[in-house]
Design a protein around this motif. Structure first.
Motif, PDB file in Angstrom:
ATOM      1  N   ALA A  18      20.310  -2.750  12.099  1.00 13.82           N
ATOM      2  CA  ALA A  18      21.339  -2.438  11.104  1.00 13.82           C
ATOM      3  C   ALA A  18      22.306  -3.606  10.948  1.00 13.82           C
ATOM      4  CB  ALA A  18      22.078  -1.172  11.509  1.00 13.82           C
ATOM      5  N   LYS A  19      22.628  -4.290  12.039  1.00 17.20           N
ATOM      6  CA  LYS A  19      23.497  -5.469  11.950  1.00 17.20           C
ATOM      7  C   LYS A  19      22.818  -6.595  11.174  1.00 17.20           C
ATOM      8  CE  LYS A  19      26.141  -4.555  16.135  1.00 17.20           C
ATOM      9  NZ  LYS A  19      26.503  -5.015  17.480  1.00 17.20           N
ATOM     10  N   ILE A  20      21.500  -6.739  11.354  1.00 14.42           N
ATOM     11  CA  ILE A  20      20.753  -7.749  10.599  1.00 14.42           C
ATOM     12  C   ILE A  20      20.788  -7.418   9.114  1.00 14.42           C
ATOM     13  CG2 ILE A  20      18.445  -8.688  10.185  1.00 14.42           C
ATOM     14  CD1 ILE A  20      17.913  -8.350  13.198  1.00 14.42           C
ATOM     15  N   LEU A  21      20.553  -6.158   8.762  1.00 12.05           N
ATOM     16  CA  LEU A  21      20.601  -5.757   7.354  1.00 12.05           C
ATOM     17  C   LEU A  21      21.997  -5.970   6.762  1.00 12.05           C
ATOM     18  CD1 LEU A  21      18.506  -2.457   7.365  1.00 12.05           C
ATOM     19  CD2 LEU A  21      17.861  -4.682   6.435  1.00 12.05           C
ATOM     20  N   LEU A  24      22.484  -9.710   6.230  1.00 13.13           N
ATOM     21  CA  LEU A  24      21.652 -10.149   5.117  1.00 13.13           C
ATOM     22  C   LEU A  24      22.241  -9.687   3.782  1.00 13.13           C
ATOM     23  CD1 LEU A  24      19.066 -11.644   4.413  1.00 13.13           C
ATOM     24  CD2 LEU A  24      17.829  -9.501   4.652  1.00 13.13           C
ATOM     25  N   TYR A  25      22.817  -8.500   3.766  1.00 14.11           N
ATOM     26  CA  TYR A  25      23.471  -7.997   2.553  1.00 14.11           C
ATOM     27  C   TYR A  25      24.678  -8.875   2.198  1.00 14.11           C
ATOM     28  CZ  TYR A  25      26.171  -4.940  -0.475  1.00 14.11           C
ATOM     29  OH  TYR A  25      26.902  -4.433  -1.512  1.00 14.11           O
ATOM     30  N   HIS A  26      25.458  -9.253   3.196  1.00 12.39           N
ATOM     31  CA  HIS A  26      26.639 -10.087   2.942  1.00 12.39           C
ATOM     32  C   HIS A  26      26.282 -11.532   2.608  1.00 12.39           C
ATOM     33  CE1 HIS A  26      29.691  -7.114   3.639  1.00 12.39           C
ATOM     34  NE2 HIS A  26      29.107  -6.741   4.750  1.00 12.39           N
ATOM     35  N   LEU A  27      25.084 -11.954   2.959  1.00 13.54           N
ATOM     36  CA  LEU A  27      24.638 -13.308   2.603  1.00 13.54           C
ATOM     37  C   LEU A  27      23.990 -13.341   1.225  1.00 13.54           C
ATOM     38  CD1 LEU A  27      23.161 -14.567   5.997  1.00 13.54           C
ATOM     39  CD2 LEU A  27      25.258 -15.322   4.880  1.00 13.54           C
ATOM     40  N   GLY A  28      23.994 -12.252   0.506  1.00 12.77           N
ATOM     41  CA  GLY A  28      23.460 -12.236  -0.845  1.00 12.77           C
ATOM     42  C   GLY A  28      22.085 -11.601  -0.963  1.00 12.77           C
ATOM     43  N   GLY A  29      21.573 -11.049   0.113  1.00  7.30           N
ATOM     44  CA  GLY A  29      20.283 -10.365   0.049  1.00  7.30           C
ATOM     45  C   GLY A  29      19.091 -11.275   0.236  1.00  7.30           C
ATOM     46  N   GLU A  30      19.315 -12.586   0.364  1.00  7.56           N
ATOM     47  CA  GLU A  30      18.197 -13.506   0.499  1.00  7.56           C
ATOM     48  C   GLU A  30      18.676 -14.769   1.194  1.00  7.56           C
ATOM     49  OE1 GLU A  30      14.927 -13.881  -2.632  1.00  7.56           O
ATOM     50  OE2 GLU A  30      16.243 -15.590  -3.006  1.00  7.56           O
ATOM     51  N   CYS A  31      17.980 -15.155   2.253  1.00  6.99           N
ATOM     52  CA  CYS A  31      18.271 -16.421   2.938  1.00  6.99           C
ATOM     53  C   CYS A  31      17.092 -16.726   3.856  1.00  6.99           C
ATOM     54  CB  CYS A  31      19.584 -16.343   3.722  1.00  6.99           C
ATOM     55  SG  CYS A  31      19.520 -15.270   5.150  1.00  6.99           S
ATOM     56  N   SER A  32      17.124 -17.886   4.462  1.00  5.53           N
ATOM     57  CA  SER A  32      16.038 -18.234   5.378  1.00  5.53           C
ATOM     58  C   SER A  32      16.238 -17.505   6.703  1.00  5.53           C
ATOM     59  CB  SER A  32      15.992 -19.748   5.604  1.00  5.53           C
ATOM     60  OG  SER A  32      17.125 -20.164   6.323  1.00  5.53           O
ATOM     61  N   LYS A  33      15.150 -17.315   7.402  1.00  5.76           N
ATOM     62  CA  LYS A  33      15.224 -16.605   8.679  1.00  5.76           C
ATOM     63  C   LYS A  33      16.056 -17.397   9.678  1.00  5.76           C
ATOM     64  CE  LYS A  33      12.402 -14.631  12.335  1.00  5.76           C
ATOM     65  NZ  LYS A  33      11.054 -14.437  12.865  1.00  5.76           N
ATOM     66  N   ARG A  34      15.945 -18.710   9.627  1.00  3.72           N
ATOM     67  CA  ARG A  34      16.703 -19.556  10.547  1.00  3.72           C
ATOM     68  C   ARG A  34      18.202 -19.441  10.276  1.00  3.72           C
ATOM     69  NH1 ARG A  34      18.561 -24.999  10.806  1.00  3.72           N
ATOM     70  NH2 ARG A  34      18.451 -25.800  12.925  1.00  3.72           N
ATOM     71  N   VAL A  72      10.763 -19.609   6.441  1.00  2.00           N
ATOM     72  CA  VAL A  72      10.441 -18.269   5.960  1.00  2.00           C
ATOM     73  C   VAL A  72      11.673 -17.725   5.246  1.00  2.00           C
ATOM     74  CG1 VAL A  72       9.770 -15.934   6.631  1.00  2.00           C
ATOM     75  CG2 VAL A  72       8.845 -17.898   7.855  1.00  2.00           C
ATOM     76  N   LEU A  73      11.471 -17.245   4.033  1.00  2.00           N
ATOM     77  CA  LEU A  73      12.548 -16.660   3.251  1.00  2.00           C
ATOM     78  C   LEU A  73      12.569 -15.157   3.506  1.00  2.00           C
ATOM     79  CD1 LEU A  73      14.694 -17.293   1.047  1.00  2.00           C
ATOM     80  CD2 LEU A  73      12.992 -16.553  -0.601  1.00  2.00           C
ATOM     81  N   VAL A  74      13.745 -14.649   3.882  1.00  2.00           N
ATOM     82  CA  VAL A  74      13.914 -13.227   4.148  1.00  2.00           C
ATOM     83  C   VAL A  74      14.637 -12.610   2.958  1.00  2.00           C
ATOM     84  CG1 VAL A  74      14.872 -11.515   5.723  1.00  2.00           C
ATOM     85  CG2 VAL A  74      14.093 -13.709   6.611  1.00  2.00           C
ATOM     86  N   THR A  75      14.045 -11.556   2.376  1.00  2.00           N
ATOM     87  CA  THR A  75      14.630 -10.877   1.217  1.00  2.00           C
ATOM     88  C   THR A  75      14.892  -9.430   1.583  1.00  2.00           C
ATOM     89  OG1 THR A  75      13.310 -12.298  -0.222  1.00  2.00           O
ATOM     90  CG2 THR A  75      14.346 -10.384  -1.234  1.00  2.00           C
ATOM     91  N   LEU A  76      16.078  -8.968   1.285  1.00  2.00           N
ATOM     92  CA  LEU A  76      16.445  -7.584   1.560  1.00  2.00           C
ATOM     93  C   LEU A  76      15.801  -6.686   0.510  1.00  2.00           C
ATOM     94  CD1 LEU A  76      18.205  -5.550   3.134  1.00  2.00           C
ATOM     95  CD2 LEU A  76      20.046  -6.074   1.542  1.00  2.00           C
ATOM     96  N   MET A  77      15.015  -5.704   0.959  1.00  2.00           N
ATOM     97  CA  MET A  77      14.351  -4.784   0.039  1.00  2.00           C
ATOM     98  C   MET A  77      15.182  -3.518  -0.148  1.00  2.00           C
ATOM     99  SD  MET A  77      11.859  -6.555  -0.831  1.00  2.00           S
ATOM    100  CE  MET A  77      10.975  -5.411  -1.838  1.00  2.00           C
ATOM    101  N   ARG A  78      15.579  -2.898   0.953  1.00  2.15           N
ATOM    102  CA  ARG A  78      16.388  -1.679   0.871  1.00  2.15           C
ATOM    103  C   ARG A  78      17.101  -1.482   2.213  1.00  2.15           C
ATOM    104  NH1 ARG A  78      11.145  -0.072   1.347  1.00  2.15           N
ATOM    105  NH2 ARG A  78      10.613   1.102   3.214  1.00  2.15           N
TER     106      ARG A  78
END
Length: 164
Positions: A18-21, A24-34, A72-78
């Protein structure tokens, strides 16, 4: 005082997920895994890889290969409802107030008059224009320039020789 945890209601792996989500939400929903891992200081959290795998397996985030195999690009789905943060309820402090005694109620007008709170200031007591009393400070003298300042915009100023 440590910050209050919004995800205290979850078990440890799901709490980290949940902290990762949330990050990721506060970073705009998309960023690199690193970038995500570095912004969360993942090296200090032993459950971070398990939580990230949990999110990938459940389909809450999507991984996309970028230019090289390491990026690797991480994208928030839901964000599932179970992993949403719960609001922190802050209880207000109870203010105890002693009831006023009869003696205090009787003497309150004397105290207010003694301290100057009995009535507002008189308009005559205020200094300045529109009032009967002049201000206690002298009025400023009008400004008159002593010399005229001229600027020649045709030629640039000579900063090296300031005396001219």
């Amino acid at each position: 005082m440590p910050p209050k945890d919004l995800f205290i209601h979850l078990p440890p792996v799901e709490r980290q997920a949940a902290k990762i989500l949330d990050r990721l939400y506060h970073l705009g929903g998309e960023c690199s895994k690193r970038h995500l891992a570095r912004s969360m200081s993942a090296h200090k959290k032993p459950l971070w890889p398990f939580a990230f795998d949990f999110l990938v397996q459940r389909g809450h985030v999507r991984l996309t290969d970028m230019h090289s195999r390491r990026h690797v690009l991480v994208t928030l789905m839901r964000i599932p409802q179970r992993l949403e943060p719960r609001p922190i309820i802050i209880k207000s402090k109870i203010k105890r107030r002693r009831p006023q005694t009869e003696w205090f109620k009787q003497n309150l007008p004397k105290f207010r008059q003694r301290d100057g709170y009995d009535d507002g200031p008189d308009l005559d007591a205020l200094p300045g224009p529109g009032h009967n009393n002049p201000p206690p400070w002298p009025a400023p003298e009008p400004f008159e320039p002593t010399r005229e300042l001229t600027i020649n915009l045709a030629e640039p100023p000579n900063w090296r020789n300031r005396r001219s």
